[in-house]
Design a protein around this motif. Structure first.
Motif, mmCIF file in Angstrom:
data_model
loop_
_atom_site.group_PDB
_atom_site.id
_atom_site.type_symbol
_atom_site.label_atom_id
_atom_site.label_comp_id
_atom_site.label_asym_id
_atom_site.label_seq_id
_atom_site.Cartn_x
_atom_site.Cartn_y
_atom_site.Cartn_z
ATOM 1 N N SER A 49 0.827 -1.212 0.000
ATOM 2 C CA SER A 49 0.000 0.000 0.000
ATOM 3 C C SER A 49 0.858 1.256 0.000
ATOM 4 O O SER A 49 0.560 2.230 -0.715
ATOM 5 C CB SER A 49 -0.931 -0.004 1.218
ATOM 6 O OG SER A 49 -1.800 -1.119 1.177
ATOM 7 N N THR A 82 -4.650 3.241 0.606
ATOM 8 C CA THR A 82 -4.992 3.183 2.027
ATOM 9 C C THR A 82 -5.179 1.730 2.442
ATOM 10 O O THR A 82 -5.520 0.878 1.635
ATOM 11 C CB THR A 82 -6.283 3.970 2.310
ATOM 12 O OG1 THR A 82 -7.357 3.426 1.532
ATOM 13 C CG2 THR A 82 -6.109 5.438 1.962
ATOM 14 N N TYR A 83 -4.956 1.454 3.717
ATOM 15 C CA TYR A 83 -5.066 0.087 4.196
ATOM 16 C C TYR A 83 -5.488 0.081 5.667
ATOM 17 O O TYR A 83 -5.377 1.086 6.378
ATOM 18 C CB TYR A 83 -3.752 -0.674 4.018
ATOM 19 C CG TYR A 83 -2.604 -0.121 4.840
ATOM 20 C CD1 TYR A 83 -2.299 -0.674 6.084
ATOM 21 C CD2 TYR A 83 -1.829 0.944 4.382
ATOM 22 C CE1 TYR A 83 -1.255 -0.179 6.849
ATOM 23 C CE2 TYR A 83 -0.791 1.455 5.123
ATOM 24 C CZ TYR A 83 -0.500 0.881 6.366
ATOM 25 O OH TYR A 83 0.531 1.387 7.109
ATOM 26 N N LYS A 97 -11.244 1.240 3.356
ATOM 27 C CA LYS A 97 -9.863 1.387 2.879
ATOM 28 C C LYS A 97 -9.721 0.646 1.551
ATOM 29 O O LYS A 97 -10.566 -0.171 1.185
ATOM 30 C CB LYS A 97 -8.878 0.808 3.898
ATOM 31 C CG LYS A 97 -9.012 1.375 5.311
ATOM 32 C CD LYS A 97 -8.564 2.819 5.397
ATOM 33 C CE LYS A 97 -8.613 3.305 6.857
ATOM 34 N NZ LYS A 97 -8.240 4.725 6.976
#
Length: 375
Positions: free
Chosen positions: A258, A264-265, A274
């Motif tokens: 990411s 996003t994570y 996310k």
């Protein structure tokens, strides 16, 4: 009789030789309950009621017998693994035990109505004891995979002996029936695959994201990298590792990927908001399959896992993408229409395609099984 004595002596020798390894494994979370119970009888007393006795190995088989055991007021259930035990404890009508190692069964096993063994749990001492102490022995959902069949045939003399203690065999398919007969099984009938008769209950309703939701279920080492590299832009990718002990390892892979790709994570407890999300708790796959737009089924993109159950996805009519290494699940895939079985290199292409929904073609004959169980 001579074979039985020899088998018992070999089991005794293996037990003595394996004691140091068994003691070591008791300190690992994965085995902390099963090994003490199975190999040392810790907190594992015999069943105290002469009921129908069902025996399964792990989580999948224990789930599969639900539509059968719900027809009985009370049953005895033995399992091999921790996951099977935890699933078995969910059934309010089940008295659950770990099945002891063969060495202990002559002293542990008590009378029952019918012994019902699921799939390939072919333990000689279990069938010997049940044949002596129960009214009937039954092997259900029996199957012999393409890969396993040559290995079974090398020990045909042993299985021919074992099947002397099995009254009825209910096979998954005609092919399985033929293979089982070749191994020495008698009174073999085809009843379909009971896993196709299972219903799946949603335990938590997640809000459906506005973006396309792709769920990668039951992934194994080496598959997460493949799936991440095939990530479809403007979608939400949820990764659910097969084994809990890998949660942290997989999260680090997601974090690194990411950061490199400006995505996003997060983790499932933070919601489905996310780009890439790790599911780091058990029991969420069914909930996520129910709202997925596409499902990638793990255990099929590497050559040593053999695939996982596609019926969980087809039950919700979701588009399914699987790798080609499904040798342990071929009978189940034959029940699913529109499953996409692909080369690893095609994963990104298929995630960007419009795919047809899956559905289940055939269901196991539960009535036939119940008729055979009742004595």
């Amino acid at each position: 009789m001579a074979i039985n004595i020899l088998y018992y002596l070999i089991a005794f020798s293996l037990y003595i030789i394996s004691l140091p390894i068994l003691l070591f494994l008791t300190f690992k979370n994965k085995y902390k309950d099963s090994i003490p119970a199975r190999f040392f009888l810790l907190n594992n007393p015999p069943f105290n009621k002469p009921l129908h006795h069902f025996h399964t190995c792990s989580l999948g088989e224990t789930k599969a017998i639900k539509p059968i055991i719900e027809n009985f007021e009370e049953i005895n259930l033995s399992v091999i693994t921790n996951t099977g035990y935890e699933e078995g404890k969910k059934y309010k009508n089940a008295n659950v035990r770990f099945l002891p190692f063969e060495l202990f069964l002559p002293f542990w096993y008590k009378p029952c109505k019918t012994l019902v063994v699921v799939e390939a749990e072919l333990w000689l001492m279990l069938f010997i004891m049940a044949k002596k102490r129960c009214q009937k022995t039954l092997l259900i959902n029996a199957r012999i995979s393409d890969r396993s069949y040559p290995k079974y045939m090398k020990f045909r003399w042993f299985y021919r002996h074992l099947f002397k203690y099995v009254d009825v065999v209910l096979a998954q398919s005609k092919t399985d029936k033929t293979r089982l007969i070749n191994l020495g099984a008698k009174n073999v009938k085809v009843a379909g695959n009971i896993k196709s008769a299972v219903t799946y209950q949603i335990t938590k309703k997640y809000p459906k994201p506005s973006k396309e939701l792709i769920v990668a279920g039951s992934t194994h080492p080496g598959e997460e990298e493949l799936i991440l590299n095939a990530y479809k832009k403007n979608s939400i990718l949820v990764i659910v590792p097969r084994h809990p002990e890998r949660f942290e390892e997989v999260y680090k892979l997601i974090e690194k990927f990411s950061a490199k790709n400006s995505l996003t994570y997060g983790k499932i407890q933070d919601g489905l908001n996310k780009d890439i999300i790790l599911v780091d708790k058990m029991g969420e796959l069914i909930n996520l399959y129910s709202i997925a737009d596409k499902v990638i089924l793990g255990g099929s993109f590497i050559d040593n896992a053999g695939g996982h159950n596609p019926l969980e996805i087809a039950y919700f009519n979701k588009p399914l993408v699987s790798g080609k290494y499904i040798f342990n699940q071929k009978p189940l895939f034959k029940m699913v229409e529109n499953a996409n079985i692909i080369e690893n290199s095609k994963l990104e292409e298929y995630l960007n395609k419009e795919l047809k929904p899956t559905n289940i073609k055939n269901r196991g004959n539960i009535d036939m099984i119940l008729k055979e169980i009742d004595v």
